[in-house]
Every structure is written in structure tokens, then in C-alpha cells.
Design an enzyme around this catalytic site. Structure first.
Site, PDB file in Angstrom:
ATOM      1  CG  HIS A   1       6.893  -2.129   2.158  1.00 13.38           C
ATOM      2  ND1 HIS A   1       6.891  -0.999   2.945  1.00 13.38           N
ATOM      3  CD2 HIS A   1       5.647  -2.637   2.248  1.00 13.38           C
ATOM      4  CE1 HIS A   1       5.692  -0.821   3.464  1.00 13.38           C
ATOM      5  NE2 HIS A   1       4.914  -1.799   3.077  1.00 13.38           N
TER       6      HIS A   1
ATOM      7  CG  HIS B   1       8.680   0.179   6.008  1.00 18.64           C
ATOM      8  ND1 HIS B   1       8.874  -1.183   6.002  1.00 18.64           N
ATOM      9  CD2 HIS B   1       7.361   0.357   6.304  1.00 18.64           C
ATOM     10  CE1 HIS B   1       7.748  -1.797   6.308  1.00 18.64           C
ATOM     11  NE2 HIS B   1       6.800  -0.883   6.485  1.00 18.64           N
TER      12      HIS B   1
ATOM     13  N   GLY C   1       4.873 -10.328   4.109  1.00 20.63           N
ATOM     14  CA  GLY C   1       5.642 -10.256   5.348  1.00 20.63           C
ATOM     15  C   GLY C   1       4.972 -11.019   6.487  1.00 20.63           C
TER      16      GLY C   1
ATOM     17  CG  MET D   1      -1.931  -1.162   1.158  1.00 21.90           C
ATOM     18  SD  MET D   1      -3.427  -0.849   2.078  1.00 21.90           S
ATOM     19  CE  MET D   1      -2.779  -0.696   3.729  1.00 21.90           C
TER      20      MET D   1
ATOM     21  NE  ARG E   1      -2.546   1.685  10.149  1.00 24.94           N
ATOM     22  CZ  ARG E   1      -2.768   0.660   9.336  1.00 24.94           C
ATOM     23  NH1 ARG E   1      -1.870  -0.293   9.229  1.00 24.94           N
ATOM     24  NH2 ARG E   1      -3.876   0.585   8.639  1.00 24.94           N
TER      25      ARG E   1
HETATM   26  P1  AMP Z   1       1.468  -2.977   3.461  1.00 26.50           P
HETATM   27  O1  AMP Z   1       2.016  -1.948   2.539  1.00 26.50           O
HETATM   28  O2  AMP Z   1       1.446  -2.569   4.896  1.00 26.50           O
HETATM   29  O3  AMP Z   1       0.171  -3.567   2.982  1.00 26.50           O
HETATM   30  O4  AMP Z   1       2.504  -4.183   3.436  1.00 26.50           O
HETATM   31  C1  AMP Z   1       2.875  -4.796   2.222  1.00 26.50           C
HETATM   32  C2  AMP Z   1       3.661  -6.028   2.549  1.00 26.50           C
HETATM   33  O5  AMP Z   1       4.829  -5.689   3.295  1.00 26.50           O
HETATM   34  C3  AMP Z   1       2.867  -7.036   3.410  1.00 26.50           C
HETATM   35  O6  AMP Z   1       3.115  -8.339   2.938  1.00 26.50           O
HETATM   36  C4  AMP Z   1       3.458  -6.823   4.780  1.00 26.50           C
HETATM   37  O7  AMP Z   1       3.356  -7.957   5.616  1.00 26.50           O
HETATM   38  C5  AMP Z   1       4.909  -6.514   4.446  1.00 26.50           C
HETATM   39  N1  AMP Z   1       5.556  -5.820   5.551  1.00 26.50           N
HETATM   40  C6  AMP Z   1       5.117  -4.708   6.190  1.00 26.50           C
HETATM   41  N2  AMP Z   1       5.941  -4.391   7.200  1.00 26.50           N
HETATM   42  C7  AMP Z   1       6.925  -5.328   7.211  1.00 26.50           C
HETATM   43  C8  AMP Z   1       8.066  -5.565   8.032  1.00 26.50           C
HETATM   44  N3  AMP Z   1       8.385  -4.770   9.047  1.00 26.50           N
HETATM   45  N4  AMP Z   1       8.843  -6.630   7.743  1.00 26.50           N
HETATM   46  C9  AMP Z   1       8.550  -7.466   6.706  1.00 26.50           C
HETATM   47  N5  AMP Z   1       7.480  -7.294   5.900  1.00 26.50           N
HETATM   48  C10 AMP Z   1       6.676  -6.251   6.147  1.00 26.50           C
END
Ligand code: AMP
Length: 295
Positions: free
Chosen positions: A37, A34, A162, A30, A202
Site C-alpha cells: 500500500h 503494508h 496495485g 481497506m 490477509r
Molecule cells: P486492499 O487494501 O487490499 O484493497 O488494497 C488496496 C490497494 O493496494 C489495491 O490497489 C491493491 O492492489 C494494492 N496492493 C495490495 N497489495 C499489494 C502489493 N503487494 N503490492 C502492490 N500493491 C498492492
């Protein structure tokens, strides 16, 4: 790195690639990227010929309109990071590229009621009845809806998620299996800041004081990993809940010790199952989750 906004364009690009026998790795996000990702991109890069990432803030997985409005967005900086990490293609669609006008109308009318969203025959059984599923009504329906749409557009060989969102990973595995999609789902370890805080988009919304306090989440979680052998499940839960509840700025939603496969709470440790400790809490209005595999 090429950036596509339209399904038709990215499909042409990917079908040419697939005809030449290249494997495609996919990392849905999304945005507000960081190192967590980026670790998924790096893993995909190691295992696939071609890496695609998507950036799409999916409204249907938010159950709190305020959270959706305030979700950080940084497309330009994200693209710089993705290119540096070796990502080949970014898919960054507008909402009307992903959802039909009928779906968007329903979305606007029924922010709170997510039952209209399941356009696929998927039953998550007990997987979505606990933890995030219990606290965020409709969240996993929204996740499954957008990920299934993205999978149908990208048709990757492998997709990377993740373990930070451990329950989401289980939901995606279940969905992929039930929809008969031949996509290998790869779970990747949590990436943490130097002070232990699990990286999250966040985190940028935390105040200075909240950010200073936030590492306590992983400190308590890791303490639970040290203690599990000397305490019963009930004792460990009470201990951890007490630790979190003793911090006035923290509003604990849940701390659960669950089976890594079924995600159902375990009552006592057993040698035949692995357990994971999962936490969700609010620091001010920012909701954070984290987890640690106990054994
Ligand atoms: P999001 O953008 O929050 O939807 O996350 C996209 C992907 O990045 C998802 O598969 C999350 O689980 C992964 N992700 C987010 N934060 C982390 C983290 N600290 N370590 C590893 N993967 C992460």
C-alpha cells in the site's frame, strides 16, 4: 496529516485545494496496511501535489461473510504508516457515510446476491467473467460500486492501484472510462516480502506453518515464467497445476494464462499480445492471489 470521517468535511478541504490548482492523487485501501500500500502512496507523492488515501473495509465486495468478519483492522497503525509515507489526508468513513440506509438494509438481507448493487450503467463484458469474477460472485460489482462512490467524493486527478489485483485494475480502468470520469488510473508493481510472497493484508492471518509454506506460490509462478518458452500453454498449465496440487495444504482454485488486456485465456503464445499468469488458492481458510507477467 488530517483524518476525515465525513464526506462533507473532506469535500470542503479538497475543494479549497483544487481551487488553488493543486493536483490530487488518491489511494483507496481497506486498511491493514503494508509496504505494498505504501508503495502506492509513494508513487502518488511523486506525481501529485496532494495525496489522499481512504481506509474502508467495503462489505459489498466480500462474498464470504466470515472473510469480512475476520478481515484485519488496524486503523491507528495504518495512520502512523500513512503519515510517515507523506500522505496528506486520510478518509476513514463509517459504513453509513458511504451507503444509504436502504443500501445497508439490502446488504444485510442479501449478502450472497449482489445484483442489487449496480447503481450505475457499467458492463464489464468478459472482464469480470473469468478468474476472480468467476470465483467471487458479485465481488467486482462491489469493488466498482465503492470505488465509483469514492471517486465522486474525492474527484482525484490520478488514482493508484496495485498490479497484485491485476483484474481489479482492468475493471477500474473500464469503469472509469464507461462512467466518463477524467481520472488517470495508474497501475503499480507488486511489492513482495524478501522470500517472494506477495504482500497482502490477509498474510497476517496465516499460521506460522502456512506462512513458511506460502513463498512456494511465487516460486512456482516464477518457474512458470522461466518455462513458458519451452512449453505450450497447455503443458505449462498442467505443469503448474500439478506443482500446486502436489502440496496437500494448498487448495488450488485456478491457474490461468491470460491476455493482459482482455484477461481472456490464451491458447497459444503470440508476439502480438502480452500474457500474464494468475493464480488463486487457499492455504487453510486464507485465500491468496498472485500473478506474474510472462512476456
Ligand atoms: P486492499 O487494501 O487490499 O484493497 O488494497 C488496496 C490497494 O493496494 C489495491 O490497489 C491493491 O492492489 C494494492 N496492493 C495490495 N497489495 C499489494 C502489493 N503487494 N503490492 C502492490 N500493491 C498492492
Amino acid at each position: 496529516m488530517i483524518i476525515f470521517n465525513y464526506i462533507e468535511q473532506i469535500k470542503i478541504c479538497l475543494s479549497n485545494l483544487k481551487h488553488s490548482g493543486k493536483t490530487v492523487g488518491f489511494v483507496p485501501t481497506m486498511g491493514a496496511l503494508h509496504q505494498g500500500h505504501i508503495s502506492l502512496i509513494e508513487k502518488a507523492k511523486q506525481q501529485c501535489d496532494f495525496v489522499v488515501s481512504s481506509i474502508f473495509v467495503n462489505p459489498t465486495q466480500f462474498n464470504d461473510l466470515n472473510d469480512l468478519k475476520k478481515y484485519p483492522r488496524s486503523l491507528q497503525a495504518d495512520c502512523v504508516m500513512l503519515e510517515k509515507a507523506g500522505c496528506d489526508v486520510v478518509f476513514s468513513p463509517e459504513i453509513n457515510e458511504i451507503y444509504t440506509s436502504e443500501e445497508i438494509k439490502l446488504m444485510q438481507q442479501q449478502i450472497e446476491d449482489k445484483t442489487w448493487m449496480l447503481d450505475m450503467v457499467v458492463d464489464f463484458g468478459m472482464l469480470d467473467k473469468v478468474m476472480e469474477g468467476a470465483y467471487r460472485k458479485g465481488h467486482f460489482n462491489g469493488v466498482a460500486q465503492v470505488v465509483s462512490k469514492l471517486f465522486r467524493i474525492i474527484e482525484p486527478d490520478k488514482a493508484y492501484f496495485g498490479q497484485k489485483d491485476f483484474q481489479q485494475l482492468a475493471i477500474i480502468r473500464s469503469m472509469t472510462k464507461q462512467l466518463g470520469m477524467s481520472i488517470e488510473i495508474i497501475g503499480c508493481p507488486i511489492v513482495r516480502e524478501v522470500d517472494g510472497l506477495a504482500m497482502s493484508s490477509r498474510n497476517t492471518r496465516l499460521s506460522k506453518e502456512q506462512r513458511e509454506l506460502a513463498p512456494v506460490i511465487s516460486i512456482i509462478l516464477f518457474k512458470s515464467k522461466e518455462l513458458y518458452q519451452s512449453l505450450t500453454v497447455g503443458e505449462l498449465k498442467s505443469f503448474v497445476e500439478k506443482e500446486f496440487n502436489s502440496i496437500p495444504q494448498i487448495n488450488l482454485e485456478y491457474f490461468e494464462i491470460v491476455d493482459v488486456n482482455t484477461l481472456q485465456p490464451i491458447l497459444e503464445y503470440s508476439q502480438t499480445q502480452s500474457a500474464i499468469a494468475c493464480v488463486s488458492l487457499k492455504l487453510g481458510e486464507i485465500r491468496l492471489i498472485d500473478n506474474v507477467i510472462l512476456y
